[in-house]
Write a protein that holds these residues in place. Structure first.
Motif, mmCIF file in Angstrom:
data_model
loop_
_atom_site.group_PDB
_atom_site.id
_atom_site.type_symbol
_atom_site.label_atom_id
_atom_site.label_comp_id
_atom_site.label_asym_id
_atom_site.label_seq_id
_atom_site.Cartn_x
_atom_site.Cartn_y
_atom_site.Cartn_z
ATOM 1 N N ALA A 67 -8.986 7.813 -34.052
ATOM 2 C CA ALA A 67 -10.130 8.573 -34.655
ATOM 3 C C ALA A 67 -10.176 10.210 -34.007
ATOM 4 O O ALA A 67 -10.282 11.174 -34.606
ATOM 5 C CB ALA A 67 -11.718 8.102 -34.248
ATOM 6 N N LEU A 68 -9.762 10.115 -32.721
ATOM 7 C CA LEU A 68 -9.716 11.287 -31.969
ATOM 8 C C LEU A 68 -8.529 12.223 -32.201
ATOM 9 O O LEU A 68 -8.689 13.354 -32.449
ATOM 10 C CB LEU A 68 -9.685 11.004 -30.324
ATOM 11 N N ALA A 69 -7.314 11.473 -32.495
ATOM 12 C CA ALA A 69 -6.181 12.102 -32.917
ATOM 13 C C ALA A 69 -6.507 12.752 -34.341
ATOM 14 O O ALA A 69 -6.088 13.998 -34.625
ATOM 15 C CB ALA A 69 -5.032 11.186 -33.061
ATOM 16 N N ASP A 70 -7.227 12.207 -35.168
ATOM 17 C CA ASP A 70 -7.492 12.860 -36.545
ATOM 18 C C ASP A 70 -8.571 14.184 -36.421
ATOM 19 O O ASP A 70 -8.162 14.975 -37.110
ATOM 20 C CB ASP A 70 -8.281 11.667 -37.410
ATOM 21 N N ALA A 71 -9.322 13.996 -35.336
ATOM 22 C CA ALA A 71 -10.388 15.029 -35.003
ATOM 23 C C ALA A 71 -9.554 16.497 -34.302
ATOM 24 O O ALA A 71 -9.592 17.426 -35.187
ATOM 25 C CB ALA A 71 -11.242 14.741 -34.234
ATOM 26 N N MET A 72 -8.377 15.987 -33.648
ATOM 27 C CA MET A 72 -7.781 16.948 -33.020
ATOM 28 C C MET A 72 -6.779 17.808 -34.164
ATOM 29 O O MET A 72 -6.526 18.997 -34.054
ATOM 30 C CB MET A 72 -6.940 16.615 -31.797
ATOM 31 N N ALA A 73 -6.253 16.978 -34.929
ATOM 32 C CA ALA A 73 -5.402 17.387 -36.130
ATOM 33 C C ALA A 73 -6.136 18.650 -36.978
ATOM 34 O O ALA A 73 -5.666 19.520 -37.531
ATOM 35 C CB ALA A 73 -5.092 16.381 -37.057
ATOM 36 N N ILE A 74 -7.486 18.526 -37.140
ATOM 37 C CA ILE A 74 -8.231 19.531 -37.786
ATOM 38 C C ILE A 74 -7.867 20.951 -37.358
ATOM 39 O O ILE A 74 -7.833 21.968 -38.374
ATOM 40 C CB ILE A 74 -9.800 19.121 -37.666
ATOM 41 N N PHE A 75 -7.987 20.970 -36.174
ATOM 42 C CA PHE A 75 -7.851 22.438 -35.525
ATOM 43 C C PHE A 75 -6.340 23.042 -35.576
ATOM 44 O O PHE A 75 -6.158 24.100 -35.801
ATOM 45 C CB PHE A 75 -8.135 22.265 -33.996
ATOM 46 N N LEU B 151 -15.497 20.591 -26.641
ATOM 47 C CA LEU B 151 -14.194 21.326 -27.235
ATOM 48 C C LEU B 151 -14.701 22.735 -27.077
ATOM 49 O O LEU B 151 -15.878 22.942 -27.423
ATOM 50 C CB LEU B 151 -13.779 20.964 -28.571
ATOM 51 N N GLU B 152 -13.704 23.714 -26.913
ATOM 52 C CA GLU B 152 -13.918 24.914 -27.066
ATOM 53 C C GLU B 152 -12.644 25.666 -27.602
ATOM 54 O O GLU B 152 -11.497 25.030 -27.247
ATOM 55 C CB GLU B 152 -13.960 25.614 -25.505
ATOM 56 N N PHE B 153 -12.723 26.453 -28.679
ATOM 57 C CA PHE B 153 -11.633 27.069 -29.319
ATOM 58 C C PHE B 153 -11.900 28.553 -29.539
ATOM 59 O O PHE B 153 -12.828 28.936 -29.675
ATOM 60 C CB PHE B 153 -11.364 26.194 -30.394
ATOM 61 N N GLN B 154 -10.744 29.025 -29.784
ATOM 62 C CA GLN B 154 -10.910 30.705 -30.050
ATOM 63 C C GLN B 154 -11.249 30.793 -31.496
ATOM 64 O O GLN B 154 -10.702 30.409 -32.610
ATOM 65 C CB GLN B 154 -9.348 31.284 -29.837
ATOM 66 N N GLY B 155 -12.446 31.594 -31.854
ATOM 67 C CA GLY B 155 -12.590 31.742 -32.906
ATOM 68 C C GLY B 155 -14.167 31.956 -33.262
ATOM 69 O O GLY B 155 -14.940 31.416 -32.105
ATOM 70 N N HIS B 156 -14.896 32.428 -34.238
ATOM 71 C CA HIS B 156 -16.386 32.416 -34.413
ATOM 72 C C HIS B 156 -16.728 31.537 -35.753
ATOM 73 O O HIS B 156 -15.821 31.841 -36.713
ATOM 74 C CB HIS B 156 -16.766 33.945 -34.309
#
Length: 373
Positions: A301-309, A335-340
């Motif tokens: 489940a977590l791997a699937d979520a990370m694959a989205i990014f 989570l924190e990611f670059q983007g708006h």
């Protein structure tokens, strides 16, 4: 720039001109509506980025020919902007006190000393001040490069906006609207000579971040935790054989000498502070977005979520797991990611993650900040 020695009278003339220009700049900002947007909202009501406009600070640095350093120029303009905002409408900022802790220094770095900086006793109180409308902004530490996450801050972030695991949702408008990555330089502070020190006090995190230096330079000295670096400085001021670990600014405030500088074991020791407020920050083109979600408790489940990014080409800058209180085996993921969220790929990534998550909450978007200190 003068190339020869000037007289005292000439220096006073320059000082008068500086005062006149500073006030002229403030008057122009107010007259041009620089403190308000098209809806008539003041800078306080917009976002933390409006308080210390990065574009203004960068313009000042870009036009600096010395001999003042870029840091000195930024400090002058930060205080100028802080004074202008306070002249128009006072800004109240809550931070984890007491004064001259690193949280206080982070608040000064972002809002300037013309803002009303209010010390509170706990991280929870920082959030309470903003949620209850007693302060427009709050400054709370969320992670340190040496000691990792700040659990008290993550617990409150998890409760913001009805986030996963929240027993009681905070008002829906509270969000992260800025950040301050503050380089932490620890100093050994005291009244007497270093050879006379028998005890060193500071908050546990500071002691941990200097443990190798202490073992090498003060072997056998008793190490005791304090509630804050400020409390440690007070103890050092009262007892000549006691030293404190804290910021250099604390030495001036407590009448102490700096016995050693930069004693942190990690020269890249950085604490990142979140600015929380009630209004979103505008998109700048160099933004980050934070969210928290709960993934299903099942394989992959977590791997699937990370694959989205990865699929949407979004760079993750922070990931942290946090156990949900009272729910053994269940975790929240920050989570924190670059983007708006105004960007299409970010919208699509969040929508995809929302479909896979049990629960998800956006914590805020804000401009990526440069290192301070």
């Amino acid at each position: 720039m003068p190339k020869k020695k000037v007289t005292a009278a000439q220096l006073r003339k320059l000082d008068r001109q500086l005062v006149e220009l500073l006030n002229e700049r403030a008057a122009a900002a107010i007259a041009n509506g620089e403190l308000a947007d098209a809806r008539g909202e003041t800078a306080v009501e917009q976002s933390a980025s409006a308080v210390a406009d990065p574009a203004v600070l960068q313009f000042a640095v870009d036009n600096n020919d010395g001999p003042l350093s870029a840091g000195a120029i930024q400090a002058v303009f930060r205080e100028l902007l802080s004074g202008i905002r306070s002249a128009n409408q006072p800004i109240r900022v809550a931070y984890l006190g007491p004064a001259y802790t690193y949280s206080h220094l982070a608040a000064i770095a972002r809002f300037g000393q013309s803002a009303e900086l209010v010390a509170v006793a706990t991280i929870a109180s920082v959030f309470d001040e903003v949620e209850q409308g007693h302060a427009q902004f709050g400054v709370a530490p969320i992670e340190n490069s040496t000691d990792g996450r700040v659990a008290d801050s993550l617990e409150r972030l998890a409760r913001m906006n009805g986030a996963p695991g929240s027993a009681e949702a905070a008002p829906p408008h509270v969000q992260i609207c800025g950040e301050v990555p503050l380089r932490i330089h620890h100093c050994l502070l005291g009244r007497g000579a270093r050879s006379e020190i028998r005890r060193v006090c500071s908050k546990p995190q500071a002691l941990s971040q200097c443990r190798n230096w202490l073992a090498a330079h003060l072997p056998g000295v008793k190490v005791e935790p304090a509630s804050s670096t400020a409390e440690a400085a007070s103890l050092a001021a009262a007892e000549p054989d006691t030293a404190a670990i804290g910021a250099e600014q604390a030495a001036t405030n407590h009448g102490l000498s700096v016995l050693a500088r930069n004693i942190e074991d990690n020269s890249e020791n950085v604490t990142r502070f979140a600015i929380i407020g009630t209004h979103a920050s505008d998109r700048t083109g160099k933004d980050k977005t934070s969210l928290v979600f709960e993934a299903p408790h099942e394989p992959g489940a977590l791997a699937d979520a990370m694959a989205i990014f990865k699929r949407h080409r979004l760079n993750l800058t922070w990931i942290e797991s946090f156990p949900i209180p009272g729910a053994r085996g269940r975790y929240l993921f920050f989570l924190e990611f670059q983007g708006h969220p105004a960007e299409l790929r970010v919208k699509r990534a969040i929508a995809s993650l929302r479909k896979k998550a049990l629960r998800l909450s956006l914590l805020g978007s804000y401009a990526e900040a440069d290192m301070v200190g």
